[in-house]
Design a protein around this motif. Structure first.
Motif, PDB file in Angstrom:
ATOM      1  N   SER A   1       0.837  -1.207   0.000  1.00 26.99           N
ATOM      2  CA  SER A   1       0.000   0.000   0.000  1.00 26.99           C
ATOM      3  C   SER A   1       0.869   1.253   0.000  1.00 26.99           C
ATOM      4  O   SER A   1       0.582   2.231  -0.715  1.00 26.99           O
ATOM      5  N   LEU A   2       1.943   1.235   0.802  1.00 27.54           N
ATOM      6  CA  LEU A   2       2.842   2.386   0.874  1.00 27.54           C
ATOM      7  C   LEU A   2       3.508   2.646  -0.476  1.00 27.54           C
ATOM      8  O   LEU A   2       3.592   3.792  -0.947  1.00 27.54           O
ATOM      9  N   ALA A   3       3.980   1.571  -1.124  1.00 27.90           N
ATOM     10  CA  ALA A   3       4.658   1.713  -2.418  1.00 27.90           C
ATOM     11  C   ALA A   3       3.698   2.223  -3.493  1.00 27.90           C
ATOM     12  O   ALA A   3       4.051   3.104  -4.290  1.00 27.90           O
ATOM     13  N   LEU A   4       2.482   1.676  -3.524  1.00 23.52           N
ATOM     14  CA  LEU A   4       1.525   2.108  -4.547  1.00 23.52           C
ATOM     15  C   LEU A   4       1.030   3.527  -4.281  1.00 23.52           C
ATOM     16  O   LEU A   4       0.744   4.285  -5.220  1.00 23.52           O
ATOM     17  N   LEU A   5       0.939   3.906  -2.998  1.00 23.85           N
ATOM     18  CA  LEU A   5       0.559   5.285  -2.659  1.00 23.85           C
ATOM     19  C   LEU A   5       1.640   6.254  -3.149  1.00 23.85           C
ATOM     20  O   LEU A   5       1.334   7.321  -3.688  1.00 23.85           O
ATOM     21  N   TYR A   6       2.913   5.864  -2.967  1.00 19.61           N
ATOM     22  CA  TYR A   6       4.021   6.698  -3.459  1.00 19.61           C
ATOM     23  C   TYR A   6       3.937   6.834  -4.989  1.00 19.61           C
ATOM     24  O   TYR A   6       4.085   7.931  -5.532  1.00 19.61           O
ATOM     25  N   GLU A   7       3.684   5.721  -5.667  1.00 19.55           N
ATOM     26  CA  GLU A   7       3.592   5.762  -7.130  1.00 19.55           C
ATOM     27  C   GLU A   7       2.425   6.629  -7.593  1.00 19.55           C
ATOM     28  O   GLU A   7       2.543   7.370  -8.575  1.00 19.55           O
ATOM     29  N   LEU A   8       1.309   6.563  -6.868  1.00 14.53           N
ATOM     30  CA  LEU A   8       0.133   7.364  -7.224  1.00 14.53           C
ATOM     31  C   LEU A   8       0.399   8.859  -7.019  1.00 14.53           C
ATOM     32  O   LEU A   8       0.088   9.682  -7.886  1.00 14.53           O
ATOM     33  N   ILE A   9       1.010   9.208  -5.874  1.00 17.95           N
ATOM     34  CA  ILE A   9       1.267  10.621  -5.557  1.00 17.95           C
ATOM     35  C   ILE A   9       2.267  11.236  -6.540  1.00 17.95           C
ATOM     36  O   ILE A   9       2.099  12.364  -7.005  1.00 17.95           O
ATOM     37  N   PHE A  10       3.321  10.474  -6.870  1.00 23.24           N
ATOM     38  CA  PHE A  10       4.385  11.007  -7.733  1.00 23.24           C
ATOM     39  C   PHE A  10       4.313  10.451  -9.159  1.00 23.24           C
ATOM     40  O   PHE A  10       5.332  10.416  -9.857  1.00 23.24           O
ATOM     41  N   PHE A  11       3.131  10.022  -9.587  1.00 25.92           N
ATOM     42  CA  PHE A  11       3.010   9.385 -10.904  1.00 25.92           C
ATOM     43  C   PHE A  11       3.450  10.330 -12.035  1.00 25.92           C
ATOM     44  O   PHE A  11       4.236   9.941 -12.907  1.00 25.92           O
ATOM     45  N   LYS A  12       2.970  11.564 -11.998  1.00 23.56           N
ATOM     46  CA  LYS A  12       3.315  12.508 -13.070  1.00 23.56           C
ATOM     47  C   LYS A  12       4.806  12.798 -13.080  1.00 23.56           C
ATOM     48  O   LYS A  12       5.432  12.893 -14.140  1.00 23.56           O
ATOM     49  N   GLU A  13       5.384  12.953 -11.867  1.00 25.11           N
ATOM     50  CA  GLU A  13       6.822  13.228 -11.782  1.00 25.11           C
ATOM     51  C   GLU A  13       7.636  12.043 -12.304  1.00 25.11           C
ATOM     52  O   GLU A  13       8.616  12.208 -13.039  1.00 25.11           O
ATOM     53  N   LEU A  14       7.243  10.825 -11.914  1.00 25.75           N
ATOM     54  CA  LEU A  14       7.954   9.628 -12.373  1.00 25.75           C
ATOM     55  C   LEU A  14       7.856   9.482 -13.888  1.00 25.75           C
ATOM     56  O   LEU A  14       8.825   9.117 -14.565  1.00 25.75           O
ATOM     57  N   LEU A  15       6.673   9.794 -14.433  1.00 20.39           N
ATOM     58  CA  LEU A  15       6.469   9.709 -15.879  1.00 20.39           C
ATOM     59  C   LEU A  15       7.330  10.757 -16.600  1.00 20.39           C
ATOM     60  O   LEU A  15       7.968  10.452 -17.622  1.00 20.39           O
ATOM     61  N   PHE A  16       7.365  11.977 -16.052  1.00 17.03           N
ATOM     62  CA  PHE A  16       8.159  13.065 -16.623  1.00 17.03           C
ATOM     63  C   PHE A  16       9.644  12.684 -16.640  1.00 17.03           C
ATOM     64  O   PHE A  16      10.338  12.786 -17.660  1.00 17.03           O
ATOM     65  N   ILE A  17      10.152  12.200 -15.496  1.00 20.59           N
ATOM     66  CA  ILE A  17      11.568  11.822 -15.381  1.00 20.59           C
ATOM     67  C   ILE A  17      11.894  10.663 -16.323  1.00 20.59           C
ATOM     68  O   ILE A  17      12.975  10.608 -16.914  1.00 20.59           O
ATOM     69  N   SER A  18      10.952   9.732 -16.464  1.00 18.82           N
ATOM     70  CA  SER A  18      11.195   8.543 -17.284  1.00 18.82           C
ATOM     71  C   SER A  18      11.403   8.895 -18.747  1.00 18.82           C
ATOM     72  O   SER A  18      12.254   8.303 -19.424  1.00 18.82           O
ATOM     73  N   PHE A  19      10.642   9.892 -19.247  1.00 20.63           N
ATOM     74  CA  PHE A  19      10.687  10.173 -20.680  1.00 20.63           C
ATOM     75  C   PHE A  19      11.545  11.387 -21.041  1.00 20.63           C
ATOM     76  O   PHE A  19      11.945  11.534 -22.194  1.00 20.63           O
ATOM     77  N   ASP A  20      11.812  12.276 -20.084  1.00 17.99           N
ATOM     78  CA  ASP A  20      12.656  13.447 -20.390  1.00 17.99           C
ATOM     79  C   ASP A  20      13.328  13.923 -19.106  1.00 17.99           C
ATOM     80  O   ASP A  20      12.931  14.933 -18.518  1.00 17.99           O
ATOM     81  N   ARG A  21      14.347  13.195 -18.677  1.00 17.01           N
ATOM     82  CA  ARG A  21      15.000  13.468 -17.395  1.00 17.01           C
ATOM     83  C   ARG A  21      15.675  14.854 -17.384  1.00 17.01           C
ATOM     84  O   ARG A  21      15.583  15.575 -16.399  1.00 17.01           O
ATOM     85  N   GLU A  22      16.328  15.213 -18.493  1.00 16.58           N
ATOM     86  CA  GLU A  22      17.049  16.489 -18.538  1.00 16.58           C
ATOM     87  C   GLU A  22      16.095  17.668 -18.384  1.00 16.58           C
ATOM     88  O   GLU A  22      16.385  18.629 -17.662  1.00 16.58           O
ATOM     89  N   THR A  23      14.968  17.619 -19.072  1.00 15.57           N
ATOM     90  CA  THR A  23      13.988  18.702 -18.959  1.00 15.57           C
ATOM     91  C   THR A  23      13.386  18.741 -17.556  1.00 15.57           C
ATOM     92  O   THR A  23      13.114  19.828 -17.020  1.00 15.57           O
ATOM     93  N   ALA A  24      13.205  17.559 -16.956  1.00 11.00           N
ATOM     94  CA  ALA A  24      12.665  17.505 -15.588  1.00 11.00           C
ATOM     95  C   ALA A  24      13.615  18.191 -14.613  1.00 11.00           C
ATOM     96  O   ALA A  24      13.186  18.935 -13.719  1.00 11.00           O
ATOM     97  N   ILE A  25      14.919  17.962 -14.785  1.00 14.31           N
ATOM     98  CA  ILE A  25      15.918  18.618 -13.923  1.00 14.31           C
ATOM     99  C   ILE A  25      15.904  20.119 -14.163  1.00 14.31           C
ATOM    100  O   ILE A  25      15.893  20.922 -13.217  1.00 14.31           O
ATOM    101  N   ALA A  26      15.878  20.515 -15.434  1.00 13.90           N
ATOM    102  CA  ALA A  26      15.907  21.940 -15.782  1.00 13.90           C
ATOM    103  C   ALA A  26      14.667  22.675 -15.278  1.00 13.90           C
ATOM    104  O   ALA A  26      14.731  23.870 -14.956  1.00 13.90           O
ATOM    105  N   SER A  27      13.556  21.973 -15.178  1.00  9.80           N
ATOM    106  CA  SER A  27      12.319  22.620 -14.725  1.00  9.80           C
ATOM    107  C   SER A  27      12.227  22.735 -13.208  1.00  9.80           C
ATOM    108  O   SER A  27      11.246  23.254 -12.682  1.00  9.80           O
TER     109      SER A  27
END
Length: 273
Positions: free
Chosen positions: A137-163
């Motif tokens: 439950s804790l792991a899936l809650l973390y994934e749900l809360i940070f889903f957009k961030e994880l998706l952003f980092i997964s596909f464009d890490r450099e832009t995520a850092i710059a933003s």
């Protein structure tokens, strides 16, 4: 079969692990963290051995040990400017070597250590199931809360850092969650095979779907089917549950791979027509 208490505990625990690992599997595969999962799972051997040598619960010891290894992977990869694979290779073999030494010191070459290496579904009790439910439950809650961030980092890490996104904090959090899930999954499939649950479901989903919602849905179906069929095979043919689950997972992957290949051929023929 499901009328027995041990079978009920195995079923509930297996379903909880299947749901958790299958949904985390998407980011493990997309972010190419398959080797991270394998490294953490094998490092768990050092944590289990540490627990046996110190006389504390091996699962709790492995949980703390793997969380430290996960943070160490992220920290060393960033500070040392190494590729993650290099850091994992260093920590993985060091933890395994430490585990072998500690097992010898604790004189623990017995069935206990074998059950951690290859899994023992019959060893699950309700406290294990409760721990699996809490960590999952804790792991899936973390994934749900940070889903957009994880998706952003997964596909464009450099832009995520710059933003200005806290990429390192999100990365470390995900690795810690991953390590805790691996530790609580060890009793079902064992240290050697647990990384399969974090890789094959999403790899199977990617054969049949091109969008992340479809991949995650198919990953969940694959993980649940593999655990249920694997447990059925394990109980009826008296084979190790972990091995049965992983073999079913691989069979499902081959089916999806074949279906994707057939679909590609039919599309090419349709295009020519």
């Amino acid at each position: 079969m499901w009328g027995y208490g041990f079978a009920q505990r195995a079923l509930v625990g297996g379903v909880l692990i299947a749901v958790t690992c299958s949904l985390l599997s998407f980011f493990v595969v997309v972010r190419r963290l398959a080797f991270v999962g394998m490294g953490i799972s094998h490092a768990a051997f050092g944590g289990v051995a540490l627990g046996l040598a110190a006389g504390v619960d091996p699962v709790l010891a492995a949980g703390g040990f793997c969380a430290l290894v996960a943070v160490g992977i992220g920290w060393l990869a960033h500070k040392g400017r190494f590729h993650e694979d290099t850091v994992i290779g260093i920590l993985f073999v060091t933890a395994m070597a430490l585990g072998v030494v500690l097992v010898r010191v604790a004189n623990a070459y017995n069935l206990d250590i074998m059950s951690y290496l290859f899994g023992s579904i019959l060893a699950l009790d309700w406290s294990d199931v409760a721990l699996i439910a809490a960590v999952g439950s804790l792991a899936l809650l973390y994934e749900l809360i940070f889903f957009k961030e994880l998706l952003f980092i997964s596909f464009d890490r450099e832009t995520a850092i710059a933003s200005g996104l806290p990429v390192l904090a999100v990365d470390h959090g995900f690795l810690v969650m991953l390590s805790l899930v691996i530790v609580v999954s060890i009793k079902l499939v064992g240290i050697i095979l647990v990384s399969a649950l974090l890789v094959i479901p999403a790899a199977t989903g990617m054969q049949l779907s091109r969008n992340y919602r479809g991949v995650m849905a198919l990953s969940l179906v694959t993980g649940l089917a593999a655990v249920l069929l694997g447990l059925y095979v394990s109980f009826h043919y008296d084979v190790a549950s972990g091995s049965a689950i992983v073999l079913v997972l691989f069979a499902l992957f081959l089916l999806a791979f074949s279906a994707a290949a057939v679909r590609t051929v039919m599309r090419r023929r349709g295009g020519r027509g």
